[in-house]
Design an enzyme around this catalytic site. Structure first.
Site, PDB file in Angstrom:
ATOM      1  CB  SER A  60      -0.972   0.040   1.421  1.00  0.00           C
ATOM      2  OG  SER A  60      -1.709   1.223   1.245  1.00  0.00           O
ATOM      3  CE  LYS A 102      -2.578  -3.302  -0.276  1.00  0.00           C
ATOM      4  NZ  LYS A 102      -3.532  -3.029  -1.638  1.00  0.00           N
ATOM      5  CG  HIS A 133      -4.867  -1.693   3.977  1.00  0.00           C
ATOM      6  ND1 HIS A 133      -4.890  -1.381   2.768  1.00  0.00           N
ATOM      7  CD2 HIS A 133      -4.014  -0.999   4.614  1.00  0.00           C
ATOM      8  CE1 HIS A 133      -4.252  -0.241   2.461  1.00  0.00           C
ATOM      9  NE2 HIS A 133      -3.722   0.160   3.691  1.00  0.00           N
ATOM     10  CG  ASN A 134      -6.832  -2.677  -0.742  1.00  0.00           C
ATOM     11  OD1 ASN A 134      -5.836  -2.231   0.156  1.00  0.00           O
ATOM     12  ND2 ASN A 134      -6.659  -2.561  -1.949  1.00  0.00           N
ATOM     13  CD  GLU A 178      -7.890   2.237  -0.261  1.00  0.00           C
ATOM     14  OE1 GLU A 178      -8.225   2.057  -1.527  1.00  0.00           O
ATOM     15  OE2 GLU A 178      -6.683   1.847   0.161  1.00  0.00           O
TER      16      GLU A 178
END
Length: 305
Positions: A122, A173, A176-177, A180
């Site tokens: 990221s 990840k 995480h996204n 986001e």
């Protein structure tokens, strides 16, 4: 110190620059030769115009990092590497692959004697200046082989995460996204409410700037939003269409699989679907149902335009 980089798009190219500036020599290949040419003048960079050329230019044991889109581009390249690399080599998949596919790929490479690492990356286009957030999965011995590269790419030495075994990096990840997605949606909805209150004549850019100082909603994402609004508050030239990538869908699927409620992340994904026109048919049918039971007016497309 030497590593191969496959995939020289926006992320991959800047990662090459950051590695080279840390005195790590990079051999780079991209299927688009122009992307390779763009890095020719970077000190420490060696161009390769085929996968074989890249592999032949690397010293044994080799280290190869992929920054490719999820799907066929990644899976095809991994299949080729598994056939062409030798025991003791290391492969790092730094693209956004589905973690279950990563677990399977790691097992195939393990059987071939090739070390495999998955790295969630990221930082976007600002990673060259700020460093990248790196979420790494795999065996400790494999990660140790790329420790210098991780330290060079991260904001500082040791400021990267060994998340767990193979697949863990891409899983972290993915979530995480998903987070986001939810954060971006909340900001977008909030600023839409501010922009809609026309009688107050609010300066949206000034509000975004004010929230950067001491507010509980401040973040780097808000910093970037403030920069956008300073340039153009009305956004008149921007089409209201938001693409989605695999991670948002995978996060929603994971929530269903685990039976864990994740309404914010899931609805943020649905909002993107709606912006892409996927909700148009449902909206048309809703209008017709209202007309059928209540005689409500149906607006024709030519009237709306």
């Amino acid at each position: 110190m030497q590593i191969g980089m496959i995939g020289l798009g926006k992320m991959g190219a800047n990662m090459v620059r950051k590695l080279c500036r840390a005195d790590i020599h990079v051999v780079g290949f991209d299927s688009d030769g122009k992307s390779v040419d763009a890095l020719i003048n970077e000190p420490g960079f060696n161009a390769a115009y085929s996968l074989d050329a890249l592999l032949n230019a690397l010293q044994l044991p080799r280290k190869v990092w992929l920054m490719l889109p999820a799907g066929k581009a990644t899976s095809h390249t991994l299949d080729e590497l598994r056939l062409k690399l030798a025991p003791g080599d290391v492969v790092v998949n730094g693209g956004n692959s589905f973690y279950k596919e990563t677990v399977h790929a790691a097992e195939l490479f393990r059987e071939a004697g090739i070390r495999f690492v998955d790295a969630g990356v990221s930082g976007g286009v600002h990673g060259l200046a700020n460093g990248y957030c790196l979420m790494v999965g795999g065996e400790a011995a494999a990660i140790q082989r790329i420790e210098r590269e991780l330290n060079a790419l991260a904001p500082g030495p040791g400021q990267w995460l060994h998340a767990g075994p193979s697949g863990a990096g891409h899983f972290v990840k993915m979530v995480h996204n998903g987070i986001e997605y939810g954060m971006m949606q909340a900001y977008a909805e909030g600023f839409a409410l501010l922009a809609g209150k026309r009688e107050f004549d609010l300066d949206i850019a000034a509000i975004a700037d004010g929230w950067q100082h001491g507010s509980v909603v401040r973040s780097w994402l808000l910093d970037l939003t403030a920069q956008v609004l300073k340039g153009d508050q009305a956004l008149d030239g921007i089409a209201p269409r938001v693409p989605d990538s695999g991670e948002g869908r995978w996060t929603a699927m994971e929530a269903i699989e685990q039976g864990i409620p994740a309404p914010v992340m899931s609805l943020a994904l649905m909002s993107r679907f709606s912006s892409q026109g996927h909700g148009d048919y449902a909206a048309k049918l809703l209008a017709m149902m209202r007309n059928s039971f209540g005689g409500h007016v149906v607006v024709k497309q030519e009237e709306e335009s």
